[in-house]
Write a protein that holds these residues in place. Structure first.
Motif, PDB file in Angstrom:
ATOM      1  N   GLU A  82     -38.568 -23.799   2.839  1.00 31.58           N
ATOM      2  CA  GLU A  82     -38.599 -24.161   4.258  1.00 31.58           C
ATOM      3  C   GLU A  82     -37.178 -24.356   4.806  1.00 31.58           C
ATOM      4  N   ILE A  86     -35.336 -21.815   7.609  1.00 25.98           N
ATOM      5  CA  ILE A  86     -34.864 -22.215   8.950  1.00 25.98           C
ATOM      6  C   ILE A  86     -33.390 -21.851   9.106  1.00 25.98           C
ATOM      7  N   ASP A  90     -31.859 -19.574  12.012  1.00 23.62           N
ATOM      8  CA  ASP A  90     -30.711 -19.976  12.839  1.00 23.62           C
ATOM      9  C   ASP A  90     -29.603 -18.930  12.789  1.00 23.62           C
ATOM     10  N   GLU A 117     -42.118 -17.696   8.923  1.00 23.56           N
ATOM     11  CA  GLU A 117     -41.465 -18.582   9.891  1.00 23.56           C
ATOM     12  C   GLU A 117     -41.712 -17.983  11.282  1.00 23.56           C
ATOM     13  N   ARG A 120     -40.988 -20.246  18.378  1.00 23.96           N
ATOM     14  CA  ARG A 120     -41.815 -21.089  19.232  1.00 23.96           C
ATOM     15  C   ARG A 120     -42.671 -20.282  20.210  1.00 23.96           C
ATOM     16  N   GLN A 123     -46.012 -19.220  18.754  1.00 23.05           N
ATOM     17  CA  GLN A 123     -46.858 -20.186  18.062  1.00 23.05           C
ATOM     18  C   GLN A 123     -48.206 -20.401  18.731  1.00 23.05           C
ATOM     19  N   PHE A 287     -35.851 -20.977  16.229  1.00 24.11           N
ATOM     20  CA  PHE A 287     -36.985 -21.419  15.436  1.00 24.11           C
ATOM     21  C   PHE A 287     -37.016 -22.941  15.364  1.00 24.11           C
ATOM     22  N   ASP A 288     -38.229 -23.493  15.227  1.00 25.18           N
ATOM     23  CA  ASP A 288     -38.321 -24.950  15.158  1.00 25.18           C
ATOM     24  C   ASP A 288     -39.005 -25.416  13.883  1.00 25.18           C
ATOM     25  N   GLY A 289     -39.216 -24.493  12.943  1.00 21.55           N
ATOM     26  CA  GLY A 289     -39.847 -24.901  11.686  1.00 21.55           C
ATOM     27  C   GLY A 289     -41.343 -24.622  11.652  1.00 21.55           C
ATOM     28  N   GLY A 290     -41.889 -23.985  12.688  1.00 23.34           N
ATOM     29  CA  GLY A 290     -43.308 -23.655  12.693  1.00 23.34           C
ATOM     30  C   GLY A 290     -43.591 -22.488  11.763  1.00 23.34           C
ATOM     31  N   GLY A 291     -44.840 -22.408  11.301  1.00 26.90           N
ATOM     32  CA  GLY A 291     -45.220 -21.349  10.378  1.00 26.90           C
ATOM     33  C   GLY A 291     -45.870 -21.949   9.155  1.00 26.90           C
TER      34      GLY A 291
ATOM     35  N   ASN B 141     -43.017 -29.955   8.606  1.00 33.23           N
ATOM     36  CA  ASN B 141     -41.794 -29.160   8.551  1.00 33.23           C
ATOM     37  C   ASN B 141     -41.059 -29.199   9.882  1.00 33.23           C
ATOM     38  N   ARG B 142     -41.840 -29.153  10.976  1.00 39.45           N
ATOM     39  CA  ARG B 142     -41.199 -29.242  12.298  1.00 39.45           C
ATOM     40  C   ARG B 142     -40.490 -30.584  12.466  1.00 39.45           C
TER      41      ARG B 142
END
Lengths: 296, 197
Positions: A82, A86, A90, A117, A120, A123, A287-291, B141-142
């Protein structure tokens, strides 16, 4: 005497300190170079599957502007997938700026871990739940049987299917005048059109210039221009108009006939092409970490 | 008269460029990015809070005997929901500590719940539960991403108000205070491992 010296010392010290205030970063696995839509550093994808993937992903980006890229790594070297993913997001900035419609499909061969990943903007359709299901029901079973090509192809197809239709490409704006004819059109306007208008009315070149500046820009970019750009161009055009209005009032007959060469050059050849399937790099998405993540 | 106004213009321009050099704008821009980053932290925690009731219901259907664990999660959620830190309170260490403590309590109650779940294969195989687990995993994770971005923004901001000559500008004009970052300890130690395989 002493005071000045002290001040100098303090300033020098501050300057030296500034040198050491660089951000202390760089931890974990290095993000590899973005080399195309399929970045197979882990050697998991056959050349045929790779070509298919690239073609499908290129078609998606052409139709929707949505960017999906695949990355395989030989190993994460102890990093958490993870956190690595990210950082890749980035660094690569997959997806279009402002739309954040990028997806990165990351697989680490040695760790037997994978992650999708999601930017946003996607999503809403490619929810964590959706990516989780794609991993669980499509990718994992195939990876377990060492059918890596199938896993990549079908997993990617599901990602594409889920995200399709969510975005329209920003019309790349077929320009009426190609940018490399810009200057020629400008010359024609300044030396032919404005002097001609000037003969009708002495001050006519000024408003014509003010209108012509932005118009020329719109025609050559196909309409994609910000208000402030147009404003500046209007002023520039007005000044040019003013200049034309001001010069040689005695010069009655302009270069009427000499413009043929310029006009001839507005050929059909100057239309900009739609672009092939070559990858232009990340579009500035974030990206914001979604997935979802998984392993096999 | 004309000379005077020219002089005034030059003075104003000089003052503006001095302010620029003293970090007047930089510090404020940095503060804004701290606030923006905090917005993401808040919304990702909110997202987790929104998931919890559904998760509790789903688990309840399969694991009736785990009443205590489930009650702890519900309670921790409502407690975490009652503590909010507005963008104006980011320089208040106590408010931040409370917030972090409450969210940390929810994290650890959730991880206990996930340990309990291991005992119920039927539940683990349930599609609804798997979907929720993926959502929770994504949300955690977010949260991590939002927290580390917030901390990075705080670091930049705090540095920018401390360095020379910004510190002078700040003490004379802006009076901005240091912002509180998230402390690593409990978050890192008890972050729920929401993984099922």
């Amino acid at each position: 005497m002493g005071l000045r010296r002290q001040a100098a010392v303090i300033l020098a010290a501050a300057a030296v300190l500034c040198l050491f205030l660089g951000p202390a970063e760089s931890f974990g696995l290095d993000v590899p170079k973005l080399s195309g839509r399929v970045n197979d550093y882990g050697n998991m994808i056959s050349p045929q599957a790779r070509a298919t993937l690239e073609a499908e992903l290129a078609a998606l980006e052409r139709a929707d502007s949505t960017q999906v890229v695949v990355l395989t790594m030989p190993s994460l070297e102890g990093d958490v997938i993870e956190e690595f993913s990210i950082r890749v997001g980035d660094a690569w900035k997959i997806g279009q700026k402002g739309k954040d419609n990028g997806v990165i499909f990351i697989v680490s061969k040695a760790d037997r871990k994978l992650r999708i990943e999601v930017g946003r903007g996607l999503q809403g359709v490619l929810t964590d739940l959706q990516t989780g299901r794609i991993i669980d029901t499509v990718i994992k079973p195939r990876f377990k049987q060492n059918r890596f090509d199938d896993g990549f192809l079908e997993g990617t197809r599901d990602i594409i299917a889920a995200s399709r239709g969510e975005f329209k490409p920003t019309p790349k704006a077929t320009p009426y005048i190609s940018p490399n004819r810009y200057f020629e059109v400008f010359l024609v306007a300044v030396f032919l059109v404005l002097p001609f208008l000037r003969r009708i009315n002495r001050f006519l070149p000024i408003p014509a210039g003010a209108a012509g500046g932005p118009l020329l820009h719109v025609l050559s970019t196909g309409g994609a221009a910000s208000g402030s750009t147009l404003g500046i161009l209007a002023v520039v055009g007005g000044v040019v108009g003013l200049f034309v209005a001001g010069i040689g009032s005695s010069k009655k007959h302009g270069h009427h006939g000499s413009g043929g060469g310029f006009l001839d050059s507005f050929g059909g050849s100057s239309w900009s092409s739609g672009g092939g399937s070559d990858f232009g790099g990340g579009g500035g998405g974030s990206f914001d970490g979604g997935g979802s993540s998984g392993d096999w | 008269m004309k000379k005077y106004s020219l002089f005034a213009l030059i003075t104003v321009l000089l003052a503006l460029s001095l302010l620029q050099g003293c970090g007047y704008n930089t510090m404020q821009a940095n503060e804004e990015s701290v606030k923006a980053a905090w917005g993401d932290v808040e919304s990702s925690y909110q997202r987790r809070a929104d998931l919890v009731p559904n998760l509790v219901e789903t688990v309840k259907a399969y694991a009736k005997h785990e009443r205590e664990t489930l009650a702890a999660v519900t309670e921790a959620r409502s407690k975490a929901g009652s503590i909010t830190v507005t963008k104006a309170m980011l320089d208040d260490p106590q408010a931040m500590a409370k917030f972090q403590q409450a969210q940390g309590a929810l994290s650890s109650s959730l991880s206990r719940l996930m340990v309990v779940v291991e005992k119920y294969p039927d539940l683990k195989a349930n599609q609804g539960f798997q979907d929720l687990a993926h959502q929770l995993e994504g949300t955690e994770n977010r949260i991590n991403v939002a927290r580390s971005r917030y901390n990075k923004a705080v670091e930049t901001f705090n540095t920018s108000i401390r360095i020379f000559p910004n510190n002078l500008t700040n003490s004379m004009l802006l009076h901005l205070k240091l912002k509180e970052p998230f402390k690593a300890d409990e978050g890192a130690a008890t972050a729920p491992k929401v993984k099922f395989q």
